[in-house]
Write a protein that holds these residues in place. Structure first.
Motif, PDB file in Angstrom:
ATOM      1  N   ALA A 241       0.822  -1.216   0.000  1.00  0.00           N
ATOM      2  CA  ALA A 241       0.000   0.000   0.000  1.00  0.00           C
ATOM      3  C   ALA A 241       0.851   1.258   0.000  1.00  0.00           C
ATOM      4  O   ALA A 241       0.532   2.233  -0.690  1.00  0.00           O
ATOM      5  N   ILE A 242       1.960   1.252   0.719  1.00  0.00           N
ATOM      6  CA  ILE A 242       2.796   2.451   0.798  1.00  0.00           C
ATOM      7  C   ILE A 242       3.440   2.756  -0.540  1.00  0.00           C
ATOM      8  O   ILE A 242       3.424   3.900  -0.993  1.00  0.00           O
ATOM      9  N   SER A 243       3.986   1.752  -1.214  1.00  0.00           N
ATOM     10  CA  SER A 243       4.638   2.022  -2.505  1.00  0.00           C
ATOM     11  C   SER A 243       3.628   2.482  -3.547  1.00  0.00           C
ATOM     12  O   SER A 243       3.908   3.414  -4.313  1.00  0.00           O
ATOM     13  N   GLN A 244       2.474   1.869  -3.568  1.00  0.00           N
ATOM     14  CA  GLN A 244       1.457   2.217  -4.563  1.00  0.00           C
ATOM     15  C   GLN A 244       0.885   3.613  -4.302  1.00  0.00           C
ATOM     16  O   GLN A 244       0.724   4.410  -5.215  1.00  0.00           O
ATOM     17  N   ALA A 245       0.593   3.916  -3.051  1.00  0.00           N
ATOM     18  CA  ALA A 245       0.050   5.233  -2.705  1.00  0.00           C
ATOM     19  C   ALA A 245       1.082   6.325  -2.944  1.00  0.00           C
ATOM     20  O   ALA A 245       0.761   7.402  -3.459  1.00  0.00           O
ATOM     21  N   SER A 246       2.336   6.060  -2.592  1.00  0.00           N
ATOM     22  CA  SER A 246       3.382   7.068  -2.734  1.00  0.00           C
ATOM     23  C   SER A 246       3.602   7.456  -4.196  1.00  0.00           C
ATOM     24  O   SER A 246       3.721   8.645  -4.515  1.00  0.00           O
ATOM     25  N   VAL A 247       3.638   6.481  -5.089  1.00  0.00           N
ATOM     26  CA  VAL A 247       3.853   6.809  -6.509  1.00  0.00           C
ATOM     27  C   VAL A 247       2.643   7.551  -7.069  1.00  0.00           C
ATOM     28  O   VAL A 247       2.785   8.461  -7.894  1.00  0.00           O
ATOM     29  N   ASP A 248       1.450   7.231  -6.612  1.00  0.00           N
ATOM     30  CA  ASP A 248       0.255   7.948  -7.066  1.00  0.00           C
ATOM     31  C   ASP A 248       0.285   9.399  -6.589  1.00  0.00           C
ATOM     32  O   ASP A 248      -0.008  10.320  -7.352  1.00  0.00           O
ATOM     33  N   MET A 249       0.660   9.613  -5.322  1.00  0.00           N
ATOM     34  CA  MET A 249       0.788  10.976  -4.793  1.00  0.00           C
ATOM     35  C   MET A 249       1.868  11.748  -5.539  1.00  0.00           C
ATOM     36  O   MET A 249       1.703  12.936  -5.830  1.00  0.00           O
TER      37      MET A 249
END
Length: 156
Positions: A65-73
């Motif tokens: 979740a952190i890697s996916q959310a971070s790249v989206d942000m």
């Protein structure tokens, strides 16, 4: 709602409903980002115009979740920006995660990505948070193009 709950809500929203997950048609630059320590694997695509402005971007792949959310942000922050500004924001994000930048007024420039500020207290998750940013930085500095088969490895 307390700050920790708000940050968790932002992270969950970007993970469950990413704005930029998909394919960018006619991408100018493409690079795979890999975090071998936990298996995060993204393909980042950016479209850059003749003036050096990032006009579109997307990511694909899998990860926590952190890697996916971070790249989206990150894509929220850099689309519409010149390459130089995207690189500056990447430096600011890295400094924030490493605890080198603590001035909240500067960190606020990262918009929702600032919600990842406390990831630095979880060393095992730092590489997850920086994967997209590191991949973008490598991509812009080296002008990777689709089909090169290059990878950006996430090391701090």
């Amino acid at each position: 709602m307390d700050l920790k709950s708000l940050y968790q809500e932002i992270l969950n929203e970007h993970n469950l409903h990413p704005t930029h997950k998909g394919i960018t048609e006619n991408a100018t630059l493409t690079l795979q980002g890999v975090n071998p320590s936990c298996g995060d694997n993204i393909y980042l695509q950016l479209k850059i115009d003749d003036n050096g402005i990032i006009t579109d971007g997307s990511f694909n792949g899998s990860g926590c979740a952190i890697s996916q959310a971070s790249v989206d942000m990150m894509l929220d922050d850099i689309i519409g920006q010149p390459k130089e500004e995207a690189l500056r924001l990447a430096g600011l994000f890295m400094d924030m995660i490493q605890g080198k930048e603590t001035d909240d007024s500067k960190i606020e420039e990262l918009d929702e990505a600032a919600s990842l500020k406390n990831i630095r207290t979880m060393p095992a998750r730092v590489k997850c948070a920086v994967l997209g940013w590191r991949t973008m930085k490598d991509m812009l500095e080296k002008n990777h193009t689709e089909g090169e088969g290059s990878q950006s490895h996430c090391d701090l």
